[in-house]
Design a protein around this motif. Structure first.
Motif, PDB file in Angstrom:
ATOM      1  N   LYS A   1       0.838  -1.205   0.000  1.00  0.00           N
ATOM      2  CA  LYS A   1       0.000   0.000   0.000  1.00  0.00           C
ATOM      3  C   LYS A   1       0.872   1.254   0.000  1.00  0.00           C
ATOM      4  CE  LYS A   1      -4.031  -2.045   2.263  1.00  0.00           C
ATOM      5  NZ  LYS A   1      -4.866  -2.084   3.486  1.00  0.00           N
ATOM      6  N   ALA A   2       1.970   1.204   0.761  1.00  0.00           N
ATOM      7  CA  ALA A   2       2.878   2.349   0.817  1.00  0.00           C
ATOM      8  C   ALA A   2       3.474   2.612  -0.554  1.00  0.00           C
ATOM      9  CB  ALA A   2       3.978   2.106   1.843  1.00  0.00           C
ATOM     10  N   GLY A   3       3.863   1.541  -1.262  1.00  0.00           N
ATOM     11  CA  GLY A   3       4.400   1.705  -2.608  1.00  0.00           C
ATOM     12  C   GLY A   3       3.387   2.344  -3.537  1.00  0.00           C
ATOM     13  N   THR A   4       2.132   1.916  -3.417  1.00  0.00           N
ATOM     14  CA  THR A   4       1.060   2.499  -4.235  1.00  0.00           C
ATOM     15  C   THR A   4       0.881   3.977  -3.902  1.00  0.00           C
ATOM     16  OG1 THR A   4      -0.089   0.371  -4.356  1.00  0.00           O
ATOM     17  CG2 THR A   4      -1.396   2.343  -4.801  1.00  0.00           C
ATOM     18  N   LEU A   5       0.966   4.317  -2.615  1.00  0.00           N
ATOM     19  CA  LEU A   5       0.822   5.713  -2.204  1.00  0.00           C
ATOM     20  C   LEU A   5       1.947   6.573  -2.770  1.00  0.00           C
ATOM     21  CD1 LEU A   5      -0.247   5.370   1.540  1.00  0.00           C
ATOM     22  CD2 LEU A   5      -1.686   5.935  -0.410  1.00  0.00           C
TER      23      LEU A   5
ATOM     24  N   TYR B   1       9.550   3.622 -10.871  1.00  0.00           N
ATOM     25  CA  TYR B   1       9.888   3.769  -9.464  1.00  0.00           C
ATOM     26  C   TYR B   1       9.741   2.423  -8.748  1.00  0.00           C
ATOM     27  CZ  TYR B   1       8.382   8.563 -10.656  1.00  0.00           C
ATOM     28  OH  TYR B   1       8.206   9.771 -11.264  1.00  0.00           O
ATOM     29  N   LYS B   2      10.684   2.145  -7.841  1.00  0.00           N
ATOM     30  CA  LYS B   2      10.590   0.950  -7.012  1.00  0.00           C
ATOM     31  C   LYS B   2      10.828   1.343  -5.557  1.00  0.00           C
ATOM     32  CE  LYS B   2       9.939  -1.751 -10.506  1.00  0.00           C
ATOM     33  NZ  LYS B   2       8.567  -2.292 -10.734  1.00  0.00           N
ATOM     34  N   THR B   3       9.981   0.825  -4.680  1.00  0.00           N
ATOM     35  CA  THR B   3      10.123   1.133  -3.255  1.00  0.00           C
ATOM     36  C   THR B   3      10.642  -0.065  -2.474  1.00  0.00           C
ATOM     37  OG1 THR B   3       7.778   0.609  -2.906  1.00  0.00           O
ATOM     38  CG2 THR B   3       8.345   2.932  -3.264  1.00  0.00           C
ATOM     39  N   ASP B   4      11.242  -1.029  -3.164  1.00  0.00           N
ATOM     40  CA  ASP B   4      11.802  -2.211  -2.509  1.00  0.00           C
ATOM     41  C   ASP B   4      12.776  -1.805  -1.405  1.00  0.00           C
ATOM     42  OD1 ASP B   4      11.022  -2.699  -5.267  1.00  0.00           O
ATOM     43  OD2 ASP B   4      11.753  -4.734  -4.988  1.00  0.00           O
ATOM     44  N   ARG B   5      12.671  -2.459  -0.275  1.00  0.00           N
ATOM     45  CA  ARG B   5      13.615  -2.225   0.829  1.00  0.00           C
ATOM     46  C   ARG B   5      14.863  -3.056   0.553  1.00  0.00           C
ATOM     47  NH1 ARG B   5      11.304  -0.436   5.902  1.00  0.00           N
ATOM     48  NH2 ARG B   5      12.784  -1.781   6.971  1.00  0.00           N
ATOM     49  N   VAL B   6      15.731  -2.503  -0.274  1.00  0.00           N
ATOM     50  CA  VAL B   6      16.920  -3.222  -0.705  1.00  0.00           C
ATOM     51  C   VAL B   6      18.134  -2.323  -0.486  1.00  0.00           C
ATOM     52  CG1 VAL B   6      16.584  -2.457  -3.090  1.00  0.00           C
ATOM     53  CG2 VAL B   6      17.975  -4.478  -2.626  1.00  0.00           C
ATOM     54  N   GLU B   7      19.239  -2.923  -0.055  1.00  0.00           N
ATOM     55  CA  GLU B   7      20.451  -2.159   0.224  1.00  0.00           C
ATOM     56  C   GLU B   7      21.654  -2.887  -0.382  1.00  0.00           C
ATOM     57  OE1 GLU B   7      20.469   0.704   1.696  1.00  0.00           O
ATOM     58  OE2 GLU B   7      18.744   0.826   3.047  1.00  0.00           O
ATOM     59  N   GLY B   8      22.679  -2.135  -0.756  1.00  0.00           N
ATOM     60  CA  GLY B   8      23.912  -2.730  -1.256  1.00  0.00           C
ATOM     61  C   GLY B   8      23.908  -2.894  -2.758  1.00  0.00           C
TER      62      GLY B   8
END
Length: 202
Positions: free
Chosen positions: A42-46, A150-157
């Motif tokens: 839902k946050a990604g959609t927002l 746009y991508k809101t994936d919680r990804v790091e590195g």
């Protein structure tokens, strides 16, 4: 053969083209490590909704994003630290500043696309692949069109981001193909993934 053909879908979402990553998870807007999958989606959609409608000419794009995001979150009737973290990362990030700087070069936001399916490919729908291109803009130097998602994936590195970018390539390729064919371009437009959580453009 007829039964197999009948079982194939008429349409598919372009986002469903994303491949599985090495850990077996198919990338989605929230990422497999999000604390609350439903909330993260839902946050990604927002985020997409806010970026589609916000005024990038605002004196303070970050502040404008925060206000618009908080207004949108109010409709969820919940207060969550993960939402605040995502809001603050996007609002203070270089991606948002870059988007504001591109305001006069933006051709479309959330552009609906329909890509013809492939009747000979069993992995493709019989009718069409449908989706929305988050951003189409003109390159500042060349004037060429660029397709961005746009991508809101919680990804790091770097490694994780590269893996996720590779998984999303089929979706981006479908969008680029649709824009190329519709506008009669000699070559498909350049594509970009804007990872808003780590604030990286690939």
């Amino acid at each position: 053969a007829a039964a197999a053909r009948q079982a194939r879908p008429l349409t598919r979402a372009a986002s469903s083209l994303a491949r599985h990553t090495e850990d077996g998870a198919r990338p989605v807007s929230d990422g497999p490590d999000a604390p609350d999958r439903d909330l993260a989606m839902k946050a990604g959609t927002l985020v997409h909704k806010v970026l589609e409608h916000m005024d990038f000419a605002a004196a303070d794009p970050g502040g404008a994003f925060r206000v618009a995001f908080d207004d949108a979150v109010a409709s969820l009737d919940r207060d969550d630290t993960a939402l605040e973290m995502l809001r603050d990362r996007v609002a203070s990030g270089a991606c948002l500043r870059r988007l504001a700087a591109l305001q006069n070069l933006v051709v479309a936001r959330e552009l609906p696309v329909v890509v013809a399916g492939d009747t000979d490919d069993p992995d493709q729908p019989l009718g069409a692949i449908v989706g929305s291109v988050d951003l189409v803009y003109r390159d500042e130097d060349s004037g060429d069109l660029v397709v961005a998602d746009y991508k809101t994936d919680r990804v790091e590195g770097e490694a994780a981001i590269a893996e996720r970018a590779a998984a999303y390539r089929p979706q981006l390729d479908a969008y680029a193909s649709a824009v190329q064919r519709t506008l009669g371009l000699d070559e498909p437009p350049r594509t970009e993934l804007w990872f808003l959580w780590p604030d990286v453009v690939v």
